[in-house]
Design a protein around this motif. Structure first.
Motif, PDB file in Angstrom:
ATOM      1  N   SER A   1       7.829  12.256  10.531  1.00  0.00           N
ATOM      2  CA  SER A   1       6.987  11.205  11.587  1.00  0.00           C
ATOM      3  C   SER A   1       7.781  11.296  12.975  1.00  0.00           C
ATOM      4  CB  SER A   1       6.734  10.218  10.934  1.00  0.00           C
ATOM      5  OG  SER A   1       7.673   9.525  10.554  1.00  0.00           O
TER       6      SER A   1
ATOM      7  N   ASN B   1       3.708   5.254  17.460  1.00  0.00           N
ATOM      8  CA  ASN B   1       3.125   3.847  16.813  1.00  0.00           C
ATOM      9  C   ASN B   1       2.927   4.588  15.122  1.00  0.00           C
ATOM     10  OD1 ASN B   1       3.554   2.061  18.665  1.00  0.00           O
ATOM     11  ND2 ASN B   1       1.787   2.646  19.735  1.00  0.00           N
ATOM     12  N   TYR B   2       2.401   5.898  15.109  1.00  0.00           N
ATOM     13  CA  TYR B   2       1.916   6.207  14.010  1.00  0.00           C
ATOM     14  C   TYR B   2       2.835   6.567  13.080  1.00  0.00           C
ATOM     15  CZ  TYR B   2      -2.798   6.793  15.927  1.00  0.00           C
ATOM     16  OH  TYR B   2      -4.163   6.566  16.304  1.00  0.00           O
TER      17      TYR B   2
ATOM     18  N   ALA C   1       3.080   3.935  10.322  1.00  0.00           N
ATOM     19  CA  ALA C   1       1.840   3.926   9.461  1.00  0.00           C
ATOM     20  C   ALA C   1       1.773   5.015   8.439  1.00  0.00           C
ATOM     21  CB  ALA C   1       0.536   4.471  10.582  1.00  0.00           C
TER      22      ALA C   1
ATOM     23  N   TYR D   1       0.601   0.844  11.674  1.00  0.00           N
ATOM     24  CA  TYR D   1       0.332   1.014  12.780  1.00  0.00           C
ATOM     25  C   TYR D   1       0.157  -0.127  13.907  1.00  0.00           C
ATOM     26  CZ  TYR D   1      -2.517   2.215  16.904  1.00  0.00           C
ATOM     27  OH  TYR D   1      -3.084   2.675  18.243  1.00  0.00           O
TER      28      TYR D   1
END
Length: 585
Positions: free
Chosen positions: A271, A283-284, A287, A49
């Protein structure tokens, strides 16, 4: 067929009871293990992230301040929790294995007299050298990582289910393949190979033990190459099996990594589809992808851990068998004084091992009065030594009884060392002085008593002729002395014990005729007045016996005094003539 795990643990007394022995510490170990991996996952997740968010040029450093703090926290927490988990897991295992070792040696001690009838020497070496270590590895390398991996996997699936049930199902299927199907396939495919390797090692133990016990014969015959070939014959088989094992493990680990590659690709696709509604959510994506990598460290060891179960299973089964076969002295022990001994009697005794229909001893009855000498003769393998073990109380009759002055021998086991002295084929001498080796018979004996016993067995002149005299080191297994001299040193121990009953289990086997004859004369001289039961396979020296019984297929075929048998029994006369090398018409 593989023995099912639940059947093994159903009546297990070596693993299951100890899992709850220090349960608070065990729970702490699992908690720290799971926490370690979640710190690793958190570290990679926050790092992904942070990298993605920093690439978008945040307008304020405070936007990434919290992820930076979390990165530091997870970065410090991962090695810290890992260290604490290792400390506590090894602490738990060492506590448990110390109890297991104490229990093992207590079991061996209380059943020492019965072990040779239940286990070969190679089996005992395996139990002592490997089985407790295997249980230690079972906890550290199988139970702990498997439980931690399953707990981690379940928590991850539950957390992902809150975010996306579709992605959670995908991960559930992937985890099931990695944590369930591949490990089970490893057990099925590698189980037989592991047991094969274990059997080769066990066979090598037995071969090495037998060969070492007979090392004098190998040395005398000059068969050094034969000795080495015998004890190393399984090395090439083990090398070939280990090569196949490494090849399979490489392919298995490759398959697990391929599965993780599929998970990474699936995570990347999910994602990008799930977090595409805004830049903040995007942004995740990195991550979640980076958060998958630590799972490899958690899940990959499970297949290896579970495939080693067949090897550990063998140890668990053998230790439980040792416990099940443990024979303890009767709790109703008699305090009868050996000095008042009158007779030892065997009444209609039959013996066979549990689960075997063939009886080694069949309806044998005999009686030996104090001071009498009984010879048990017969060819090898007819049950002579078994009969001796029954008289000792080392074996319990299937039918009938063995008594001393009317008291069952099992009630005398606590004081057995005061009743019986035994001289067998291979008395063990330790790597210490002559004095110390003989004093084993009576630790309270003075040097003068020991020297007198050595004199009585006819070794005084020889010992005095040695450079260090009575302080001469006999070396391991007594290789400093000849076979006859080793028997005389063991006989000196018996004289120091001064027990009423002496059992001789073919003590002259392997001796040349002159040495054998000298030893027989010594035995007859120094054991005068003792109750002697002598097991032998030939008739040399039986003229001084009060009774002789001929054992065949576990039954008494002839009995009487030597003179009566020679006079009235043609078969005995024939055996005597053959034993003496007399040619008959």
């Amino acid at each position: 067929m593989q023995i099912k795990m639940h059947k093994i643990f159903k009546n297990d007394t070596w693993i299951k009871p100890y899992l709850a022995r220090y349960k608070k510490l065990l729970v702490l170990v699992f908690f720290l293990g799971v926490l370690t991996f979640f710190c690793a996952i958190g570290l990679m997740f926050v790092a992904g992230y942070l990298i993605s968010r920093s690439a978008t040029h945040p307008y304020n450093i405070l936007v990434v301040y919290v992820p930076v703090l979390l990165t530091r926290a997870f970065g410090i927490g991962r090695p810290l929790f890992k260290y604490l988990e290792r400390i506590n897991s090894h602490n738990w295992v060492l506590k448990v294995t110390s109890l297991l070792r104490k229990r093992l040696y207590t079991t061996l001690e209380t059943s020492a007299m019965f072990l040779t009838s239940k286990f070969q020497t190679g089996d005992l070496l395996s139990i002592l050298a490997e089985d407790i270590d295997h249980l230690e590895n079972l906890y550290l390398r199988t139970i702990f990582p498997t439980v931690v991996a399953y707990i981690t996997g379940i928590i991850v699936i539950l957390c992902l289910g809150v975010i996306s049930w579709l992605y959670a199902i995908f991960m559930l299927i992937s985890f099931a393949i990695i944590l369930l199907f591949i490990p089970l396939a490893s057990v099925a495919m590698r189980g037989a190979a592991k047991e094969y390797e274990r059997s080769l090692v066990h066979e090598s133990y037995s071969e090495l033990t037998d060969a070492t016990f007979g090392i004098d014969d190998w040395m005398i015959s000059g068969r050094k190459n034969g000795f080495l070939k015998r004890v190393t014959k399984n090395d090439s088989k083990l090398d070939a099996s280990n090569f196949r094992t490494r090849k399979y493990e490489w392919n298995r680990d490759l398959l697990v990594k391929v599965m993780f590659a599929i998970i990474l690709i699936g995570t990347l696709i999910w994602s990008n589809c799930f977090f595409n509604s805004s830049q903040a959510l995007a942004n995740y994506a990195a991550a979640f992808v980076l958060g998958v990598f630590p799972l490899m460290d958690t899940f990959i060891p499970v297949s290896q851990a579970m495939e080693e179960w067949p090897m550990y299973k063998d140890s668990v089964l053998r230790l439980n068998k040792l416990s099940n076969d443990e024979i303890k002295p009767s709790p109703d022990q008699s305090a009868t004084n050996p000095d008042t001994f009158k007779e030892i009697k065997m009444n209609d005794v039959t013996f066979n091992y549990p689960g075997e229909s063939v009886s080694l001893i069949k309806n044998v009855s005999l009686e030996v009065k104090r001071g009498q000498k009984l010879a048990i003769i017969g060819p090898s393998g007819v049950g002579k030594t078994t009969l001796l073990q029954l008289l000792l109380g080392s074996l319990i009759p299937t039918k009938g009884s063995v008594t001393i002055d009317g008291i069952n021998v099992t009630r005398l086991q606590n004081n057995q060392a005061k009743w019986f002295s035994v001289l067998d084929q291979h008395p063990f001498l330790f790597n210490t002085s002559v004095l110390n080796n003989v004093r084993i018979g009576n630790e309270n004996a003075s040097n003068e008593d020991v020297k007198q016993a050595i004199k009585d067995v006819g070794l005084e002149d020889y010992i005095k002729s040695l450079p260090d005299g009575y302080n001469t080191n006999v070396r391991e297994s007594g290789v400093r002395f000849s076979g006859g001299q080793r028997q005389r040193l063991a006989l000196a121990r018996i004289l120091l014990q001064n027990n009423p009953i002496v059992l001789l289990d073919e003590p002259t086997v392997g001796l040349d005729p002159i040495t054998e004859n000298d030893l027989i004369k010594t035995l007859d001289r120094v054991l005068k007045g003792k109750t002697v039961i002598w097991v032998t396979h030939h008739l040399q020296g039986l003229s001084n016996m009060n009774q002789v019984i001929f054992l065949e297929n576990g039954s008494i075929k002839m009995e009487g005094t030597p003179s009566e048998l020679y006079k009235n029994n043609p078969r005995y006369r024939k055996l005597y003539a053959m034993d003496q090398g007399i040619v008959q018409d």
